[in-house]
Every structure is written in structure tokens, then in C-alpha cells.
Design an enzyme around this catalytic site. Structure first.
Site, PDB file in Angstrom:
ATOM      1  N   ASN A   1      28.688  -3.158 -69.065  1.00 15.13           N
ATOM      2  CA  ASN A   1      28.079  -4.479 -69.191  1.00 15.13           C
ATOM      3  C   ASN A   1      26.582  -4.352 -68.940  1.00 15.13           C
ATOM      4  O   ASN A   1      26.150  -4.177 -67.802  1.00 15.13           O
ATOM      5  CB  ASN A   1      28.730  -5.439 -68.179  1.00 15.13           C
TER       6      ASN A   1
ATOM      7  N   LYS B   1      24.374  -6.578 -69.245  1.00 12.31           N
ATOM      8  CA  LYS B   1      23.826  -7.833 -68.717  1.00 12.31           C
ATOM      9  C   LYS B   1      22.529  -8.190 -69.467  1.00 12.31           C
ATOM     10  O   LYS B   1      22.398  -7.884 -70.647  1.00 12.31           O
ATOM     11  CB  LYS B   1      23.649  -7.747 -67.205  1.00 12.31           C
TER      12      LYS B   1
ATOM     13  N   HIS C   1      33.025 -13.595 -66.100  1.00 11.77           N
ATOM     14  CA  HIS C   1      32.280 -12.734 -65.170  1.00 11.77           C
ATOM     15  C   HIS C   1      31.775 -13.568 -63.997  1.00 11.77           C
ATOM     16  O   HIS C   1      31.437 -14.740 -64.152  1.00 11.77           O
ATOM     17  CB  HIS C   1      31.112 -12.063 -65.898  1.00 11.77           C
TER      18      HIS C   1
ATOM     19  N   GLU D   1      29.080 -13.733 -62.506  1.00  9.97           N
ATOM     20  CA  GLU D   1      27.765 -14.343 -62.682  1.00  9.97           C
ATOM     21  C   GLU D   1      27.859 -15.608 -63.528  1.00  9.97           C
ATOM     22  O   GLU D   1      27.091 -16.550 -63.329  1.00  9.97           O
ATOM     23  CB  GLU D   1      26.803 -13.323 -63.305  1.00  9.97           C
TER      24      GLU D   1
ATOM     25  N   GLU E   1      36.585  -7.665 -59.981  1.00  8.35           N
ATOM     26  CA  GLU E   1      35.222  -7.421 -59.529  1.00  8.35           C
ATOM     27  C   GLU E   1      34.937  -8.237 -58.269  1.00  8.35           C
ATOM     28  O   GLU E   1      34.646  -9.431 -58.367  1.00  8.35           O
ATOM     29  CB  GLU E   1      34.221  -7.808 -60.621  1.00  8.35           C
TER      30      GLU E   1
ATOM     31  N   GLY F   1      26.301  -5.150 -57.969  1.00 10.66           N
ATOM     32  CA  GLY F   1      24.857  -4.972 -57.919  1.00 10.66           C
ATOM     33  C   GLY F   1      24.283  -4.855 -56.521  1.00 10.66           C
ATOM     34  O   GLY F   1      23.067  -4.890 -56.347  1.00 10.66           O
TER      35      GLY F   1
ATOM     36  N   SER G   1      29.589  -2.003 -58.467  1.00  8.68           N
ATOM     37  CA  SER G   1      28.811  -0.831 -58.043  1.00  8.68           C
ATOM     38  C   SER G   1      29.551   0.482 -58.291  1.00  8.68           C
ATOM     39  O   SER G   1      29.493   1.414 -57.487  1.00  8.68           O
ATOM     40  CB  SER G   1      28.399  -0.963 -56.569  1.00  8.68           C
TER      41      SER G   1
END
Length: 248
Positions: A10, A12, A95, A97, A165, A171, A211
Site C-alpha cells: 500500500n 498510500k 483501511h 486511515e 492491521e 507507521g 510496520s
């Protein structure tokens, strides 16, 4: 049949036309584990360019998000129908985010998943808990709630890959231990067995994101219920190839 190992990258909201060319060029030259399915998700602006640049039939492209309506006055959105028309075979839905920064609720994720499957797209369905939820021992409850919302709308899970996730590990450099990740993956498979049946559960690919890097991918890949990865930052680096080859 053993589940095919699956590694998604991904990208992003990162990269330029030039860096996209470089990333795909690295993948085109790399020796990738032929038993691993690879999907890369560039920004929407670069999707068709990347699709044309990819030379290996083993590597497919994915959108990072899509809207459930086929067309209309939805400025800034891309529909699942448009992805199908452009022959983009995968889409990431739900996701963290999208959930945390853009307010997508479980019901929105379920609606999008249903629409993507109706267009015969593969769906990388993301689930996971925040640090606060983990500290309250709510991890499994949160993940099950997110999955239940989709199960209420979707009966056929053959084109879904579930990506666990943990939000606190995305991140941040923090990563769930192999044991922590396996524990949640096993809980997801148990949910699938109870909710969808043992055959669906056995076939369902459950991948880990948060990560993931070259230094930890082999230990994670060795867990019985971890069927691959959804990689963020490391998918923009040469080590992505090492992650694809985690089972070699």
C-alpha cells in the site's frame, strides 16, 4: 489446498510518476517467490500508469479505496464500476486511515465491500483495533464487530482477503509480536469457522499489516494463521522484495 501466500504493498499518498516507475522497475527485475501473490496499490493518479508498467503476471494492481455507487455527483471519488472498467482487479476497503481520518463506519465498509464484489473485484478488507481498544482487551471484540458488519452484507468470501492491521502498529515502528499477531489471526479464523463455515475459514487468507519489514517478516510468515502481509512504508523500499520472499 494450502492457502496462497499474499503480499500487498500500500503506497498510500506517496510517490511521483518517476518514483512509481522506479518502484515497478525494481519489481520487474526482482526474483519473486512464484508461490506468492503480489498486489501493489499506488495512489489513484498513478494506477493506470503502474498497471501498464508491470511486466509480471504475478503482480497485480489495486486501488486504495473506492465508492459503492456506479456513477454520479460524488466529486473526488472513484467507483468500483470504474475500477472494473479500467481492469484494476483489486481494491483496499476499510483501511484504518479511512476509518479514523475520514470517518468511514463499519456500515460504509460493508457497503463498499458488497459493491466491489458485485463488480467481481478482489477486496483487501482491513480490520483492526486502536491502542486504547487493545489496552482495554477489546481487540477481538472490535475485529469481530467489523467483520460481522461485512458478513451481514456479503455471503461469498472467496474474493476477500482479510488484513488484520492493529492501528497502533501502522507507521509507528511498533509491531505486534508474532505471537500477538497469530493470536488475533486465529481468532479471526475461529470467527470465520463459526460464522461462515469451516471450508470458508480454511480457504480465507488472513494477512498481517502494521510496520511489517524485512527484519520481522520471516518470523511472522511462520505463524500458522498468517497468510501474508499488507505492507505500508516498506513497500516503497527495495526490502519489499524480501517481504514478498518471506517464505523462501
Amino acid at each position: 489446498m494450502p492457502r496462497t501466500f499474499f503480499v500487498g504493498g500500500n503506497w498510500k499518498m506517496n510517490g511521483s510518476i518517476q518514483t512509481s516507475k522506479e518502484l515497478v522497475g525494481n519489481l520487474n527485475k526482482a526474483q519473486l517467490d512464484p508461490k506468492t501473490e503480489v498486489v501493489i496499490a499506488p495512489p489513484a493518479l498513478h494506477l493506470l500508469l503502474v498497471k501498464e508498467l508491470v511486466e509480471s503476471a504475478q503482480v497485480k494492481v489495486s486501488a486504495q479505496n473506492a465508492y459503492h455507487k456506479a456513477s454520479g455527483a460524488f466529486t473526488g471519488e472513484i467507483s468500483v464500476s470504474q475500477l472494473k472498467d479500467a481492469q484494476v482487479p483489486w481494491v483496499i476497503i476499510g483501511h484504518s486511515e479511512r476509518r479514523t481520518l475520514f470517518g468511514e463506519a463499519d456500515s460504509n465498509v460493508a457497503e463498499k465491500t458488497k459493491a466491489a464484489l458485485a463488480e467481481d473485484l478482489g477486496v483487501i478488507l482491513c480490520v483492526g483495533e486502536t491502542l486504547e481498544e487493545r489496552e482495554k482487551n477489546e481487540t477481538v471484540n472490535v475485529v469481530v464487530r467489523q467483520l460481522d458488519a461485512v458478513a451481514a452484507e456479503v455471503k461469498d468470501w472467496t474474493k476477500i482477503v482479510v488484513a488484520y492491521e492493529p492501528v497502533w502498529a501502522i507507521g509507528t515502528g511498533k509491531v505486534a509480536t508474532a505471537e500477538q499477531a497469530q493470536e488475533v489471526h486465529a481468532a479471526i479464523r475461529k470467527w470465520a469457522t463459526d460464522k461462515l463455515g469451516s471450508q470458508v475459514a480454511d480457504d480465507l487468507r488472513i494477512i498481517y499489516g502494521g510496520s511489517v519489514a524485512a527484519k520481522n517478516c520471516k518470523e511472522l510468515a511462520g505463524q500458522p494463521d498468517i497468510d501474508g502481509f499488507l505492507v505500508g512504508g516498506a513497500s516503497l523500499k527495495p526490502e519489499f522484495v524480501d517481504i514478498v520472499n518471506a517464505r523462501l
